[in-house]
Scaffold this active site. Structure first.
Site: not given
Ligand code: GLN
Length: 493
Positions: A76, A151, A175
């Site tokens: 990532k 994400s 995410s």
């Molecule tokens: N969707 C959540 C956010 O926007 C979690 C994102 C994540 O786990 N990085 O914060």
């Protein structure tokens, strides 16, 4: 080769059935062919990948190298990787070549794994759809008009389309688990502190945790064995003895391998569709998977997590507060984006940040700065921290009654690109089942559990602190009795 598990690939490398250079080339060719349709990778650098593969082959030839030696991994783009562009999918870091490796990268590279590319994601990991990337939206290989989740959507799309056998992800509020669910993968977010955050670009430090994304629990265990471990450079890293996360997987088991396992079913997850916001089809598949667990010998008990409904609001206060503080370092001075024209120092900061950050990131910074400001701190931030404690206490009480908690990972299967971008609250609700786990710091995972109208659905497994091995085993036994996790999207076989 591309249908093989990490364990099988590792065996093939050890038996010289294939070299790491050949295997890496195979995946690089697939990336060249399929990435234009998916946009799963931000950076691919065949020269660096093949050099790493060559080193791994030499190591293997010398009789050295562990199980991951020579295995291509998609990383990532939140993990700083020396000599690689590390952008966090932001314009702010679009030109940033990291001078050092993150703890996770160091461990993977140290084990001989090959970086096959850096994956696309939501900008600074803020999002649930991988649409907020400066480099454009990622597409779901199961239906390219749909999102892969976020994400870690690039990692999920890459592994689902067999552009890499496994990947790393990070999970602040879901995410790893939500994109795993939407792309038919297995992913685990470990207990907070198990995987080093050193060099993992910070979004919300008290919630962020790295973890593996792969096809099976077995593959996740193998990757987690390498990713996990104490790192003195991360002040929240936990100093514990090393574990073999796959230790329970190989135990001989009869027809009821999960006899004695108590599964907690929170009534807050299984309420009416209107109340939980979960699609009926997702719920039906989750219930079918739980029925399968009963056949494997597990018992179910009804439990309650009474403060569950407060998790999304509490999370968006805490995560935004931490983000506003973490992102203040991007000022255009030492690295990252700097506006080409400005009047004075203040104007340089303002313009660099205005141009360097995307809309969602700005929204979080504004919310975070507001909830931390004098006069609002007590009403919002402190209150959210109190709720966080209540939520953690709910889980602690629940784990007195059960070993593993199960429910849906995401309230729906993959939604269409563009469907939720203009409605942030709808987007935030995609994590309604995953966020509480981060607030409590618990391990959680998602495993493939069927298809709703040809789109994958995930089952979430939540464990007590440090119960990763138990979670992985519970997932593994289900995967021995099902084949959802082996399904490959059409056009990518
Ligand atoms: N969707 C959540 C956010 O926007 C979690 C994102 C994540 O786990 N990085 O914060």
């Amino acid at each position: 080769m591309i249908e093989r598990s990490l364990t099988a690939l590792s065996r093939a490398l050890a038996a010289r059935e294939i070299s790491s250079v050949e295997l890496t080339r195979l995946y690089l060719e697939r990336i060249a062919r399929h990435n234009p349709a998916l946009n799963a990778f931000i950076t691919v650098d065949p020269e660096q990948s093949l050099a790493q593969a060559g080193t791994a082959d030499a190591q293997r030839a010398a009789g050295a190298g562990g199980p991951l030696c020579g295995i291509p991994l998609a990383q990532k783009d939140i993990f700083c990787s020396k000599g690689w562009l590390t952008t966090c999918a932001s314009r702010m870091l679009a030109n940033f070549v990291s001078p050092y490796d993150a703890g996770v990268i160091e461990r993977c590279n140290g084990a001989g794994a090959v970086i096959v590319g850096k994956t696309n994601m939501d900008e600074f990991a803020m999002g649930s759809s991988s649409e907020t990337s400066h480099f454009g939206a990622v597409r779901n290989p199961w239906d390219t008009s749909r999102v892969p989740g976020g994400s870690s959507g690039g990692s999920a799309a890459a592994v689902a389309a067999r552009l890499a056998p496994a990947a790393t992800g990070t999970d602040t509020g879901g995410s790893i688990r939500q994109p795993a669910a939407l792309c038919n993968l297995t992913g685990i977010k470990p207990t907070y502190g198990v995987v080093s955050r050193y060099g993992m670009i910070a979004y919300a430090s008290s919630l962020d945790q790295g973890g593996p994304m792969a096809h099976s629990a077995e593959d996740c265990a193998l990757l987690l064995n390498t990713m996990a471990g104490f790192d003195a450079r991360d002040s929240t890293s936990l100093e514990r003895d090393a574990e073999d996360y796959g230790r329970e997987l190989s135990a001989a088991a009869g027809a009821k391998p999960l006899a004695g396992l108590k599964i907690g079913l929170p009534k807050e997850f299984f309420g009416s569709a209107e109340k939980s916001g979960c699609s009926a089809e997702v719920m039906r598949l989750v219930e079918t998977a739980i029925e399968e667990y009963r056949k494997l010998g597990a018992q179910t008990v009804d439990i309650s997590l009474p403060n569950m409904h407060l998790s999304v609001p509490a999370y968006y206060v805490i995560a935004s507060a931490e983000a506003s503080s973490n992102l203040s370092r991007f000022d255009g001075v030492r690295y990252g984006y700097r506006a080409p024209q400005y009047a004075d120092l203040n104007d340089m900061y303002a313009k660099s940040r205005a141009q360097g950050f995307g809309a969602e990131v700005k929204r979080r910074i504004l919310i975070g700065t507001y909830v931390l400001s004098h006069g609002y701190y007590d009403a919002y931030y402190l209150q959210a921290q109190r709720i966080r404690r209540l939520i953690a206490n709910d889980f602690i009480a629940a784990f007195k009654q059960c070993d593993v908690i199960m429910g849906p990972t995401s309230p729906s299967s993959a939604f269409r690109i563009g469907e939720k971008v203009s409605d942030p609250v709808q987007m935030y609700l995609s994590d309604i089942y995953t966020i509480a786990v981060n607030l409590a710091g618990l391990p959680g995972m998602s495993i493939p559990s069927g298809f709703a109208a040809d789109l994958p659905v995930g089952l979430q497994l939540i464990g007590d602190y440090f119960a990763e091995a138990r979670l992985l085993n519970a997932a593994h036994r289900y995967q021995q009795a099902s084949d959802w996790h082996l399904r490959c999207p059409a056009g990518f076989a």
